[in-house]
Design a protein around this motif. Structure first.
Motif, mmCIF file in Angstrom:
data_model
loop_
_atom_site.group_PDB
_atom_site.id
_atom_site.type_symbol
_atom_site.label_atom_id
_atom_site.label_comp_id
_atom_site.label_asym_id
_atom_site.label_seq_id
_atom_site.Cartn_x
_atom_site.Cartn_y
_atom_site.Cartn_z
ATOM 1 N N ALA A 40 2.995 28.438 -4.076
ATOM 2 C CA ALA A 40 3.817 29.651 -4.112
ATOM 3 C C ALA A 40 3.598 30.363 -5.440
ATOM 4 O O ALA A 40 3.179 29.735 -6.428
ATOM 5 N N PRO A 41 3.878 31.639 -5.490
ATOM 6 C CA PRO A 41 3.685 32.391 -6.736
ATOM 7 C C PRO A 41 4.453 31.772 -7.893
ATOM 8 O O PRO A 41 5.643 31.471 -7.769
ATOM 9 N N GLY A 42 3.765 31.542 -8.982
ATOM 10 C CA GLY A 42 4.399 30.997 -10.174
ATOM 11 C C GLY A 42 4.679 29.513 -10.115
ATOM 12 O O GLY A 42 5.301 28.957 -11.035
ATOM 13 N N LYS A 43 4.217 28.841 -9.068
ATOM 14 C CA LYS A 43 4.478 27.410 -8.929
ATOM 15 C C LYS A 43 3.172 26.638 -8.829
ATOM 16 O O LYS A 43 2.123 27.196 -8.541
ATOM 17 N N GLN A 44 3.279 25.333 -9.037
ATOM 18 C CA GLN A 44 2.113 24.474 -8.916
ATOM 19 C C GLN A 44 1.786 24.206 -7.452
ATOM 20 O O GLN A 44 2.663 24.276 -6.580
ATOM 21 N N ARG A 45 0.548 23.900 -7.207
ATOM 22 C CA ARG A 45 0.139 23.527 -5.863
ATOM 23 C C ARG A 45 0.792 22.190 -5.514
ATOM 24 O O ARG A 45 0.813 21.259 -6.328
ATOM 25 N N THR A 91 7.120 30.564 1.839
ATOM 26 C CA THR A 91 6.099 31.559 1.540
ATOM 27 C C THR A 91 5.167 31.043 0.457
ATOM 28 O O THR A 91 5.600 30.636 -0.627
ATOM 29 N N ALA A 92 3.878 31.021 0.777
ATOM 30 C CA ALA A 92 2.882 30.461 -0.142
ATOM 31 C C ALA A 92 1.496 30.662 0.456
ATOM 32 O O ALA A 92 1.361 31.049 1.627
ATOM 33 N N VAL A 93 0.505 30.386 -0.352
ATOM 34 C CA VAL A 93 -0.855 30.253 0.168
ATOM 35 C C VAL A 93 -1.042 28.790 0.545
ATOM 36 O O VAL A 93 -0.786 27.900 -0.273
ATOM 37 N N TYR A 94 -1.457 28.555 1.756
ATOM 38 C CA TYR A 94 -1.644 27.203 2.261
ATOM 39 C C TYR A 94 -3.143 26.880 2.246
ATOM 40 O O TYR A 94 -3.955 27.626 2.789
#
Length: 122
Positions: A40-45, A91-94
């Protein structure tokens, strides 16, 4: 070379469902595991789910195991992530992730897909 290609992301309303797919192609001698991470934006994978091919064990992140289901079709080197009851926090890039041995005489490597965007609106 090994390629991982994700598909199935998109925009969905809260409470909705999506199914992601990840197909591995190229030189594949053995797959140790395939799975999913998200960022997610601003977070770790972070890990979402991982399928161990040698024992079919599936590991889930605690916060997602009741809503997400990972599965695989070994015949086509594809893994899936079925997501239900989606929340805006999902919401995130998966990203698809796999540990693959390309050839019998090569070392095992970690491979990543390009990522697919999942956006959950409130």
């Amino acid at each position: 070379q090994v390629h991982l290609v994700e598909s199935g992301g998109g925009l969905v309303q809260a409470g909705g469902s999506l199914r992601l797919s990840c197909a591995a192609s190229g030189s594949i001698f053995n797959i140790n595991h395939m799975g999913w991470y998200r960022q997610a934006p601003g977070k770790q994978r972070e890990l979402v789910a991982r399928i161990n091919y040698y024992d079919s064990d599936i590991i889930y992140a605690d916060s997602m195991k009741d809503r997400f289901t990972a599965s695989r079709d070994s015949a086509v080197n594809t893994t899936y992530l079925q997501m239900h009851s989606l929340e805006p926090e999902d919401t995130a890039v998966y990203y698809c992730n796999a540990e693959i041995t390309p050839r019998w005489d090569q070392t095992t490597g970690i491979y990543w897909g390009q990522g697919t965007q999942v956006t959950v609106s409130s």
